[in-house]
Design a protein around this motif. Sequence first.
Motif: not given
Length: 612
Positions: A257-271
Amino acid sequence: MQQVVAAAGNLGAAVTTNVTVPSETFLEKIFIDVAALPNDGYGFCQLAFLGVAYAYVLMQGANLIKDGSEMLLLIPSWSGIVGSIVLPVLGAVPDGAIVLFSGMGPDAQQQLGVGMGALAGSTIMLLTVPWMLSVWAGRVNLDSDGRGNYVRPRGAGSEWSKLTPGKIRGTGVNVGPSIIHAAIVMGVTLIPFFVIQIPSMAVGKCSTKHQDDDNECKTPRVAAIIAGVMTILLFFFYLYDQKRQADNDDDVVTEGKTDRQRKMALDSGLMSLKGIFAQHQSSVVHDLQASPSTGEYMKLQEDPAAMTGAQLADPKFRRFLKPYFKKFDHDQSGGIEKSELKLLLESLGEKPTVQEVDSIFAQIDTDNSGSINFDEFVVAMQRVLAAVAAGDDNPFALSSAVATSETVNDTNTEVSRTENDDGVAAADDDEDEEEEEMPEDLAHLSPEEQQKRILQRSFMLMGLGTVIVVLFSDPMVGVLSKLGTMTHIPPFYVSFVLAPLVSNGSELIAAYAYAGKKTEKSMTIALATLVGSSAMNNTFCLAIFLFLVAGKNLKWVFTAEVTSIVLVEVAMLALIFVCRTTYKTWTAAVVIALYPVSLLIVWFMENVAGLD
């Protein structure tokens, strides 16, 4: 004279009426009173419209809570407690709110059927419908030993695939052993159902025709309180067990779940990559500082970014970067050129200058081949993160970001050993990731500022979602109860089918998405999460239900419903212990059959056996 007396009586009645009728509450002024809707076709259309509108808003509220809580996984120091405690608790809030408001009104005994329907429907739906969809979406070819075809054999051609198109027999999924542990915990959380149900059946028969006879149908209040206390104790036991599992390095669910959230944060430009992993890398530095006896402490003090590749080798970090590297390795040669390196860094949320890209590429490409391979890239990124963790303001310009052939070989040796011992890791390297457009990023912010931004957005989403769920749960309960009255269908059945679609729709979609990746790790996450959600319903939601019954002295007339919940969970326990870590595709048909069977059990016990 009689006319005067009559007029005075009418006036007194009017005055009495004005005095005794309470004024409308704030919520009653906002939401439509569904009880006032006509019991005809027009009233049904109005009710249906309200139901759809409330359901949509509640779904959005549940998604806001889920998205906000999952964002906290991006805070490395919080990820363990978030994945093990915060996510399960907040995931049960929508169901808990429906259960709570079903017993708060003046007609609580009647509307409590809506709460029981939400509780039973959510539990049984999560264990059946998304389970079946997950097994179907995640199935792969199985060999004669039942092992899934997850890892591409060396030298396999382009015709190789995890699943032969159209094949059903000889297919299935593999999961990790954590699914068995989750099932055992779920089984333990069934105990409070027996604590309340057995005394209730012993006191007297609670069928529909006896519901108005307190001597024939009553709930032992002590039993309800004891069962409620047990659910609270089991709730904290479940949270403790989840935290203990999260502290284990083999906790596949939280890590996934952490990896999925990290990828979403990168792909959305959040982090950016630095914002996500810098704090994680600082723990590596801290471990070395705490272990001066290793002989690396002085080297760290002299140059924090000059650690060897073996020290920096992190298989989880490699697996995270792998799909991004493959995305820009267009010819699948295993290497990328300088222009592709810039694009790769930008996809990771970083914005190095042209001069920094030239410098770091020249340092990585020590053989002047014009390209760098994945291992060289990983070591360089780990050194950059080590420099950030050590406080360097310009990590891309460090000469110590060199990835020498010796360093890469050290890393390869360490990572190869780890990945060869873990078939899941090797499988994950071959995952295909969706490609999304990269919005404006946050690379201009420091890692600390990015973490702060995440916290602010997370709490904002969770707060807004909670407010929405609390506001709209009560009117939704009224809609479900009124729908049962209009259709002459008991509220339990209405809530059983409709409430889980509102409160658990995101879990269904998430499980299907995880399973669609067709890896052992993703299947473990999907199925273990579903079993864990059922355990939360058995504790968190059931506790609310039991204390409503005890606090308002309501009647426990749910023998059929409880029997249905227990039988389905016991059936799933049996399936998990028989299949253990391999589930063939045909088992999905057995699981989905439990959903209609559970409703038939309730109907048979109520209408044929005369129970409740």
